[in-house]
Structure formats: structure tokens, C-alpha cells
Design a protein around this motif. Structure first.
Motif, short mmCIF file in Angstrom:
data_model
loop_
_atom_site.label_atom_id
_atom_site.label_comp_id
_atom_site.label_asym_id
_atom_site.label_seq_id
_atom_site.Cartn_x
_atom_site.Cartn_y
_atom_site.Cartn_z
N GLU A 54 9.95 2.56 9.26
CA GLU A 54 11.28 2.08 8.87
C GLU A 54 11.10 0.82 8.04
N THR A 55 12.00 0.61 7.10
CA THR A 55 11.96 -0.64 6.33
C THR A 55 13.24 -1.42 6.59
N PRO A 56 13.15 -2.74 6.63
CA PRO A 56 14.35 -3.54 6.86
C PRO A 56 15.23 -3.60 5.61
N ASP A 57 16.52 -3.81 5.82
CA ASP A 57 17.42 -4.09 4.69
C ASP A 57 17.33 -5.55 4.29
N GLU A 58 17.13 -6.38 5.30
CA GLU A 58 16.97 -7.81 5.05
C GLU A 58 15.84 -8.33 5.91
N GLY A 59 15.22 -9.42 5.44
CA GLY A 59 14.18 -10.08 6.21
C GLY A 59 12.80 -9.55 5.91
N ARG A 60 11.84 -10.08 6.64
CA ARG A 60 10.44 -9.73 6.39
C ARG A 60 9.72 -9.40 7.70
N VAL A 61 8.77 -8.50 7.59
CA VAL A 61 7.88 -8.21 8.72
C VAL A 61 6.47 -8.57 8.27
N LEU A 62 5.93 -9.62 8.85
CA LEU A 62 4.60 -10.11 8.46
C LEU A 62 3.58 -9.69 9.49
N VAL A 63 2.51 -9.04 9.03
CA VAL A 63 1.40 -8.68 9.91
C VAL A 63 0.16 -9.36 9.35
N ASP A 64 -0.45 -10.22 10.14
CA ASP A 64 -1.58 -11.04 9.65
C ASP A 64 -1.20 -11.73 8.34
N GLY A 65 0.02 -12.21 8.24
CA GLY A 65 0.47 -12.97 7.08
C GLY A 65 0.91 -12.14 5.89
N ASP A 67 3.38 -9.46 4.13
CA ASP A 67 4.70 -8.84 4.25
C ASP A 67 4.55 -7.32 4.07
N VAL A 68 4.58 -6.61 5.18
CA VAL A 68 4.26 -5.17 5.13
C VAL A 68 5.35 -4.37 4.42
N CYS A 69 6.53 -4.96 4.28
CA CYS A 69 7.61 -4.25 3.57
C CYS A 69 7.32 -4.17 2.07
N GLN A 70 6.42 -5.03 1.59
CA GLN A 70 6.09 -5.05 0.17
C GLN A 70 4.89 -4.17 -0.19
N ILE A 71 4.30 -3.57 0.82
CA ILE A 71 3.13 -2.72 0.54
C ILE A 71 3.60 -1.46 -0.20
N LYS A 72 2.94 -1.16 -1.31
CA LYS A 72 3.33 0.01 -2.10
C LYS A 72 3.08 1.30 -1.32
N LYS A 73 3.89 2.29 -1.58
CA LYS A 73 3.76 3.58 -0.89
C LYS A 73 2.34 4.11 -0.94
N SER A 74 1.72 3.98 -2.11
CA SER A 74 0.37 4.52 -2.29
C SER A 74 -0.67 3.77 -1.46
N LYS A 75 -0.33 2.55 -1.02
CA LYS A 75 -1.28 1.74 -0.25
C LYS A 75 -0.99 1.79 1.25
N LEU A 76 0.14 2.38 1.63
CA LEU A 76 0.55 2.34 3.04
C LEU A 76 -0.47 3.00 3.96
N ARG A 77 -1.08 4.09 3.47
CA ARG A 77 -2.00 4.76 4.39
C ARG A 77 -3.24 3.91 4.70
N PHE A 78 -3.58 3.00 3.79
CA PHE A 78 -4.69 2.09 4.08
C PHE A 78 -4.27 1.07 5.14
N TYR A 79 -3.06 0.54 4.97
CA TYR A 79 -2.54 -0.40 5.97
C TYR A 79 -2.46 0.27 7.34
N ARG A 80 -1.98 1.53 7.35
CA ARG A 80 -1.76 2.21 8.63
C ARG A 80 -3.06 2.58 9.34
N LYS A 81 -4.17 2.48 8.65
CA LYS A 81 -5.45 2.75 9.32
C LYS A 81 -5.76 1.73 10.41
N ASN A 82 -5.03 0.60 10.39
CA ASN A 82 -5.22 -0.43 11.42
C ASN A 82 -4.30 -0.24 12.61
#
Ligand code: ADP
Ligand code: ADP
Length: 228
Positions: A54-65, A67-82
Motif C-alpha cells: 500500500e502507498t500513503p496519500d500523505e506522509g512518508r514511510v522511512l525504512v533505514d532512512g 523513503d520507501v514510497c519513492q522507490i520506483k516500481k522497477s526497484k521495489l523487488r530489490f527493496y522487498r528482498k529484505n
């Protein structure tokens, strides 16, 4: 979570539902963090923002600093490996064996670092079930397969969405025990969404209480290590 809000629009935008209202929350490294509240409170939506289901309409979700909401779709699967995730209904593939279900993440993506199948099977106590199919397992055994599948990728974060809600009291105690041992042995930051107070009390160091999309209280608790 920084000022995170989420609105769901239903029926072609006629009805709006505020699932999350201005959430501010910090989850610490290596802790077991609980989110408790009634059905519809927004717990699952909150959890799913951590891996960007899910993505927020407002605000930020920071993981290890970051902002995961800004991660491009093509890069999400790399982030999700963690990130490992376990579900109320286990989400196993019925045509795969226990071993194949557990190794599924590794067959879908290359991982540099992962645990051996034998280690995770032993850890969740399913050595003798490796060639069984999900239909041959009890609910608790199915959830242990789900946990092993999340664990094999050595996640930094483990997201648990109502992991014991489909299980009886005794089996719930077994799953709580496995989750506690994971946190102790692998130091994985664990976020657990539940409506069961006993699970929170047995497992979590801190808990957020949610009502109608808001965190109404944040409590430090000493885990009660006796059985659920
Ligand atoms: P909980 O996990 O506490 O039961 P959820 O986060 O699942 O709560 O849901 C919060 C609210 O948002 C509920 O009213 C739910 O019906 C609504 N909701 C969740 N996901 C969606 C969606 N994809 N579309 C519309 N409404 C949704
Ligand atoms: P359900 O509601 O059926 O329990 P969800 O809606 O919570 O399942 O999950 C949505 C989809 O995301 C599922 O197909 C699930 O397999 C997938 N998923 C599971 N773990 C992850 C993850 N760590 N990152 C991204 N997607 C995941």
C-alpha cells in the motif's frame, strides 16, 4: 511513519474511507513491535505500507532512512528482498511440497545471502514434512511453513499479518514461540498485527493500539515469556 494518511475511495469515488489518519510511529531495530486493534482499525494497511503493498496519500514511510514510497516500481523487488511476510491464511501453494514452498522466494529471485533449507526446516520443526503437501498439514504446521519461507531469505524485517488468527490457542502458543526464537536468534525486526492481546503480551516489547485509523496509545510492555 511520518504523518501517514490513507484514504480508500469506494464505489467510483462516492464514498471515502480514512483507513489511516496522520500516523506517526517509530519502530526500532531488532524489536518485536505489536499493532493491536479491532477489525477495520487500519492495522493491515499500516503493515502493508512497510513493503509498499500500500502507498500513503500523505506522509512518508522511512525504512533505514529511505523513503520507501519513492522507490520506483522497477526497484521495489530489490527493496522487498529484505522483507519477509507471513499471513493469516498462510498463502502456501497447494501443488508444491513443503520444501518447494519454503524455497519459492529463492527460485523467483536471486539472493546473495540466504539460509539453508535444512536449517529453516529444523528451526521450525518440520524436518519430517519436507516432502508433504500443504493439504497434509495441520494449521500450525502450515504456518510454520509460511514462517520458514519468510525466514529463508534472511530478511531484515518480518511482517506478520494476523499470524495466529486462524489457529487454536495451543497452536498459537507454538507459533508465538517460533516467532520469539526468530527474533532472539536472527535479530530480525518483527512487526506483528493482531487482535489478540495474549499474543502481544507474550511476544512484543512495544505495542501501538489502533482505533479507526489512528494510533491512540503506544505502550512499553515486558514480554511475558510464559506460554500463551
Ligand atoms: P485491520 O487490518 O485493522 O482489520 P485494514 O487495514 O484491513 O484494517 O482496513 C482498514 C479499513 O480500510 C477498513 O475499513 C477496510 O475495509 C478498508 N480497506 C482496506 N483495504 C481496502 C481496499 N483495498 N479498498 C477499500 N477499502 C479498504
Ligand atoms: P491475502 O490478503 O490474500 O492474505 P495480501 O493481499 O496480504 O494476501 O498479499 C498480496 C500479495 O503480495 C500476495 O500475493 C502475497 O503473496 C504478496 N507478497 C507477500 N509477501 C510479499 C512481500 N514481502 N513483498 C511483496 N509482495 C508480497
Amino acid at each position: 511513519f511520518e504523518n501517514v494518511s490513507k484514504v480508500f475511495r469506494t464505489e467510483k469515488g462516492k464514498n471515502q474511507l480514512s483507513a489511516l489518519k496522520n500516523i506517526n510511529l517509530t519502530i526500532k531495530d531488532h524489536e518485536v513491535f505489536g499493532v493491536i486493534g479491532q477489525s477495520g482499525a487500519g492495522k493491515s494497511t499500516l503493515l502493508r505500507m512497510i513493503n509498499q503493498l500500500e502507498t500513503p496519500d500523505e506522509g512518508r514511510v522511512l525504512v533505514d532512512g529511505v523513503d520507501v514510497c519513492q522507490i520506483k516500481k522497477s526497484k521495489l523487488r530489490f527493496y522487498r528482498k529484505n522483507i519477509g511476510m507471513i499471513f493469516q491464511q498462510f498463502n502456501l501453494l497447494s501443488n508444491l511440497t513443503v520444501a518447494e514452498n519454503i524455497m519459492l522466494p529463492l527460485t523467483l529471485h536471486p539472493y546473495e545471502d540466504y539460509l539453508e533449507l535444512d536449517e529453516v526446516l529444523r528451526f521450525v520443526g518440520l524436518e519430517d514434512k519436507r516432502d508433504s503437501y500443504p493439504a497434509q498439514l495441520s494449521g500450525g504446521q502450515k504456518q510454520r511453513v509460511g514462517i520458514a519461507r519468510a525466514l529463508i531469505i534472511k530478511p531484515k524485517i518480518l511482517l506478520c499479518d494476523e499470524p495466529t488468527s486462524a489457529l487454536d490457542e495451543f497452536t498459537t502458543g507454538e507459533i508465538v514461540d517460533v516467532l520469539r526464537r526468530i527474533n532472539e536468534k536472527y535479530q530480525i525486526t518483527t512487526v506483528i498485527v493482531t487482535h489478540e492481546l495474549s499474543v502481544v503480551k507474550a511476544l512484543c516489547q512495544r505495542v501501538a493500539i489502533m482505533e479507526e485509523g489512528q494510533v491512540v496509545d503506544l505502550l512499553d510492555i515486558t514480554p511475558n515469556t510464559s506460554k500463551v
